[in-house]
Design a protein around this motif. Structure first.
Motif, PDB file in Angstrom:
ATOM      1  N   ILE A 127     -14.013   2.861  -1.928  1.00 32.04           N
ATOM      2  CA  ILE A 127     -12.867   2.675  -1.181  1.00 32.04           C
ATOM      3  C   ILE A 127     -13.516   2.901   0.302  1.00 32.04           C
ATOM      4  CG2 ILE A 127     -10.548   3.159  -0.482  1.00 32.04           C
ATOM      5  CD1 ILE A 127     -10.661   2.041  -3.064  1.00 32.04           C
ATOM      6  N   PHE A 128     -13.131   1.831   1.233  1.00 34.35           N
ATOM      7  CA  PHE A 128     -13.334   1.754   2.513  1.00 34.35           C
ATOM      8  C   PHE A 128     -11.847   1.876   3.540  1.00 34.35           C
ATOM      9  CE2 PHE A 128     -16.909   0.110   0.389  1.00 34.35           C
ATOM     10  CZ  PHE A 128     -18.014   0.790   1.151  1.00 34.35           C
ATOM     11  N   LYS A 129     -11.853   2.339   4.695  1.00 34.13           N
ATOM     12  CA  LYS A 129     -10.741   2.062   5.384  1.00 34.13           C
ATOM     13  C   LYS A 129     -10.924   1.314   6.768  1.00 34.13           C
ATOM     14  CE  LYS A 129      -7.227   5.737   7.344  1.00 34.13           C
ATOM     15  NZ  LYS A 129      -7.095   6.905   7.775  1.00 34.13           N
ATOM     16  N   ALA A 130     -10.014   0.586   6.981  1.00 37.13           N
ATOM     17  CA  ALA A 130     -10.112  -0.286   8.184  1.00 37.13           C
ATOM     18  C   ALA A 130      -8.979   0.003   8.987  1.00 37.13           C
ATOM     19  CB  ALA A 130     -10.193  -1.795   7.894  1.00 37.13           C
ATOM     20  N   GLU A 131      -8.988   0.525  10.367  1.00 44.10           N
ATOM     21  CA  GLU A 131      -7.895   0.184  11.325  1.00 44.10           C
ATOM     22  C   GLU A 131      -8.026  -0.949  12.298  1.00 44.10           C
ATOM     23  OE1 GLU A 131      -8.513   4.177  12.658  1.00 44.10           O
ATOM     24  OE2 GLU A 131      -7.737   5.143  11.116  1.00 44.10           O
ATOM     25  N   ALA A 132      -8.981  -1.677  12.164  1.00 44.30           N
ATOM     26  CA  ALA A 132      -8.901  -3.020  13.143  1.00 44.30           C
ATOM     27  C   ALA A 132      -9.282  -4.047  12.085  1.00 44.30           C
ATOM     28  CB  ALA A 132      -9.998  -2.941  14.174  1.00 44.30           C
ATOM     29  N   TRP A 133      -8.725  -5.282  12.349  1.00 40.95           N
ATOM     30  CA  TRP A 133      -8.967  -6.716  11.699  1.00 40.95           C
ATOM     31  C   TRP A 133      -8.458  -7.751  12.445  1.00 40.95           C
ATOM     32  CZ3 TRP A 133      -5.312  -2.714  10.462  1.00 40.95           C
ATOM     33  CH2 TRP A 133      -4.122  -3.166  10.631  1.00 40.95           C
ATOM     34  N   THR A 134      -8.925  -8.977  11.808  1.00 39.99           N
ATOM     35  CA  THR A 134      -8.335 -10.328  12.507  1.00 39.99           C
ATOM     36  C   THR A 134      -7.683 -10.961  11.392  1.00 39.99           C
ATOM     37  OG1 THR A 134     -10.389 -11.299  11.959  1.00 39.99           O
ATOM     38  CG2 THR A 134     -10.049 -10.217  14.243  1.00 39.99           C
ATOM     39  N   GLY A 135      -6.893 -12.124  11.701  1.00 40.52           N
ATOM     40  CA  GLY A 135      -6.129 -12.734  10.880  1.00 40.52           C
ATOM     41  C   GLY A 135      -4.769 -12.242  10.802  1.00 40.52           C
ATOM     42  N   ASP A 136      -4.185 -13.003   9.831  1.00 38.22           N
ATOM     43  CA  ASP A 136      -2.621 -12.668   9.547  1.00 38.22           C
ATOM     44  C   ASP A 136      -2.508 -12.447   7.977  1.00 38.22           C
ATOM     45  OD1 ASP A 136      -1.727 -13.162  12.110  1.00 38.22           O
ATOM     46  OD2 ASP A 136      -1.650 -15.264  11.653  1.00 38.22           O
ATOM     47  N   VAL A 137      -1.622 -11.358   7.730  1.00 35.76           N
ATOM     48  CA  VAL A 137      -1.393 -11.135   6.273  1.00 35.76           C
ATOM     49  C   VAL A 137      -0.881 -12.445   5.461  1.00 35.76           C
ATOM     50  CG1 VAL A 137      -0.204  -9.676   4.617  1.00 35.76           C
ATOM     51  CG2 VAL A 137      -0.917  -8.786   6.754  1.00 35.76           C
ATOM     52  N   GLN A 138      -1.298 -12.692   4.259  1.00 34.15           N
ATOM     53  CA  GLN A 138      -1.295 -13.854   3.579  1.00 34.15           C
ATOM     54  C   GLN A 138      -1.057 -13.306   2.139  1.00 34.15           C
ATOM     55  OE1 GLN A 138      -4.074 -16.965   4.329  1.00 34.15           O
ATOM     56  NE2 GLN A 138      -3.372 -17.067   6.532  1.00 34.15           N
ATOM     57  N   GLU A 139       0.061 -14.031   1.217  1.00 33.25           N
ATOM     58  CA  GLU A 139       0.123 -13.448   0.022  1.00 33.25           C
ATOM     59  C   GLU A 139      -1.103 -14.454  -0.955  1.00 33.25           C
ATOM     60  OE1 GLU A 139       3.312 -13.765  -3.701  1.00 33.25           O
ATOM     61  OE2 GLU A 139       4.058 -13.601  -1.603  1.00 33.25           O
ATOM     62  N   SER A 140      -1.754 -13.928  -1.859  1.00 28.20           N
ATOM     63  CA  SER A 140      -2.778 -14.514  -2.538  1.00 28.20           C
ATOM     64  C   SER A 140      -2.213 -14.858  -3.876  1.00 28.20           C
ATOM     65  CB  SER A 140      -4.141 -14.000  -2.473  1.00 28.20           C
ATOM     66  OG  SER A 140      -3.805 -12.593  -3.208  1.00 28.20           O
ATOM     67  N   SER A 141      -2.872 -15.498  -4.807  1.00 33.00           N
ATOM     68  CA  SER A 141      -2.404 -15.659  -6.169  1.00 33.00           C
ATOM     69  C   SER A 141      -2.309 -14.427  -6.888  1.00 33.00           C
ATOM     70  CB  SER A 141      -3.705 -16.613  -6.806  1.00 33.00           C
ATOM     71  OG  SER A 141      -4.833 -16.181  -6.940  1.00 33.00           O
ATOM     72  N   GLU A 142      -3.277 -13.252  -6.318  1.00 37.54           N
ATOM     73  CA  GLU A 142      -3.335 -12.129  -7.329  1.00 37.54           C
ATOM     74  C   GLU A 142      -2.565 -10.759  -6.530  1.00 37.54           C
ATOM     75  OE1 GLU A 142      -6.897  -9.134  -8.913  1.00 37.54           O
ATOM     76  OE2 GLU A 142      -7.336 -11.027  -8.094  1.00 37.54           O
ATOM     77  N   MET A 143      -2.162 -10.986  -5.061  1.00 32.23           N
ATOM     78  CA  MET A 143      -1.555  -9.571  -4.501  1.00 32.23           C
ATOM     79  C   MET A 143      -0.466 -10.301  -3.584  1.00 32.23           C
ATOM     80  SD  MET A 143      -2.728  -6.799  -4.887  1.00 32.23           S
ATOM     81  CE  MET A 143      -4.058  -5.760  -5.228  1.00 32.23           C
ATOM     82  N   ALA A 144       0.458  -9.676  -3.624  1.00 24.26           N
ATOM     83  CA  ALA A 144       1.596  -9.750  -2.499  1.00 24.26           C
ATOM     84  C   ALA A 144       1.636  -8.628  -1.566  1.00 24.26           C
ATOM     85  CB  ALA A 144       3.160  -9.929  -3.132  1.00 24.26           C
ATOM     86  N   PRO A 145       1.024  -8.821  -0.478  1.00 24.99           N
ATOM     87  CA  PRO A 145       1.039  -7.695   0.488  1.00 24.99           C
ATOM     88  C   PRO A 145       2.073  -7.116   1.359  1.00 24.99           C
ATOM     89  CG  PRO A 145      -0.750  -9.439   0.942  1.00 24.99           C
ATOM     90  CD  PRO A 145       0.157  -9.861   0.077  1.00 24.99           C
ATOM     91  N   SER A 146       2.413  -5.962   1.399  1.00 32.95           N
ATOM     92  CA  SER A 146       3.501  -5.693   2.131  1.00 32.95           C
ATOM     93  C   SER A 146       3.231  -4.338   3.045  1.00 32.95           C
ATOM     94  CB  SER A 146       4.742  -5.475   1.176  1.00 32.95           C
ATOM     95  OG  SER A 146       5.925  -4.964   1.805  1.00 32.95           O
ATOM     96  N   TRP A 147       3.528  -4.273   4.210  1.00 35.42           N
ATOM     97  CA  TRP A 147       3.563  -3.006   4.898  1.00 35.42           C
ATOM     98  C   TRP A 147       4.582  -1.852   4.507  1.00 35.42           C
ATOM     99  CZ3 TRP A 147      -0.567  -2.229   7.721  1.00 35.42           C
ATOM    100  CH2 TRP A 147      -1.233  -3.350   8.297  1.00 35.42           C
ATOM    101  N   CYS A 148       4.024  -0.760   4.334  1.00 34.49           N
ATOM    102  CA  CYS A 148       4.750   0.514   4.149  1.00 34.49           C
ATOM    103  C   CYS A 148       4.467   1.447   5.166  1.00 34.49           C
ATOM    104  CB  CYS A 148       4.396   0.794   2.758  1.00 34.49           C
ATOM    105  SG  CYS A 148       5.127   2.136   2.070  1.00 34.49           S
ATOM    106  N   ARG A 149       5.491   2.484   5.459  1.00 34.93           N
ATOM    107  CA  ARG A 149       5.285   3.545   6.430  1.00 34.93           C
ATOM    108  C   ARG A 149       4.397   4.646   5.126  1.00 34.93           C
ATOM    109  NH1 ARG A 149       5.277   3.629  11.248  1.00 34.93           N
ATOM    110  NH2 ARG A 149       5.991   6.030  11.069  1.00 34.93           N
ATOM    111  N   ILE A 150       3.618   5.415   5.564  1.00 35.57           N
ATOM    112  CA  ILE A 150       3.052   6.186   5.102  1.00 35.57           C
ATOM    113  C   ILE A 150       3.577   7.305   4.479  1.00 35.57           C
ATOM    114  CG2 ILE A 150       1.058   8.040   5.249  1.00 35.57           C
ATOM    115  CD1 ILE A 150      -0.528   6.371   7.310  1.00 35.57           C
TER     116      ILE A 150
END
Length: 198
Positions: A127-150
């Motif tokens: 497992i790796f951690k990223a705090e910077a990225w590019t692009g917009d969050v998109q749903e895929s055929s396998e995953m539905a991403p959603s932000w959550c408070r820690i």
């Protein structure tokens, strides 16, 4: 390398056998496994965190469907570098792109199921951690991403092992562990350690 063993409670605490090891011993010697004849399959993934939030992924199909995932992960392909696989899986499952040089390794885990009909291999997860990225969050055929408070991570709707280590990783620590699932929902035995490096 300094190592501190965690003592973490859960509903199955009475079923868990903690093995205590000194600094010179290895967590993953052959005695740790339920069935040491099993082969390993390597997986890699990325946790996305920013400003007290973590991007979770609801698994839509396949192994673990219906559960929230802490990272966007998958199998490492033949000839592929582990960190490259993590980057690829993140992009495929969430639409986000990361610079490999900015990924920080925060977790190493091995998972085994006592019931071979669930999974006949030992799953080796990086497992790796990223705090910077590019692009917009998109749903895929396998995953539905959603932000959550820690502080609001829905552990009851995730794989059971997450309660042992995810909070520590989200706080910035590095963790390694072994988990033996007695069935699809329950941990039969666990070993978890905070480490200085991976």
């Amino acid at each position: 390398m300094g190592v501190a063993t965690l003592f973490l409670g859960c509903e199955e605490v009475n079923k868990i056998r903690n093995i205590f090891r000194n600094k010179s011993e290895k967590m993953f010697d052959s005695n740790v496994y339920h069935d040491k004849s099993k082969i390993k399959q390597i997986f890699a993934g990325v946790i996305i965190c920013t400003d007290g939030n973590v991007l979770l992924g609801m698994k839509k199909r396949g192994f673990g469907s219906g559960l929230w995932n802490h990272s966007f992960a998958g199998k490492v392909e033949k000839g592929e570098e582990i960190i490259s696989a993590a980057k690829r899986e993140l992009e495929e499952e969430s639409g986000l792109k990361v610079d490999e040089n900015k990924l920080k390794k925060v977790g190493y885990f091995e998972y085994e199921f006592a019931d071979k009909s669930i999974n006949s291999k030992i799953m080796e997860m990086h497992i790796f951690k990223a705090e910077a990225w590019t692009g917009d969050v998109q749903e895929s055929s396998e995953m539905a991403p959603s932000w959550c408070r820690i502080g609001e991570v829905p552990y009851k709707d995730m794989w059971a092992d997450n309660t042992y280590w995810l909070e520590q990783v989200l706080k910035g620590q590095k963790v390694r562990g072994y988990f033996l699932y007695s069935d699809i929902n329950s941990i039969g035995r666990a070993e978890v350690e905070i480490v200085e490096s991976l």
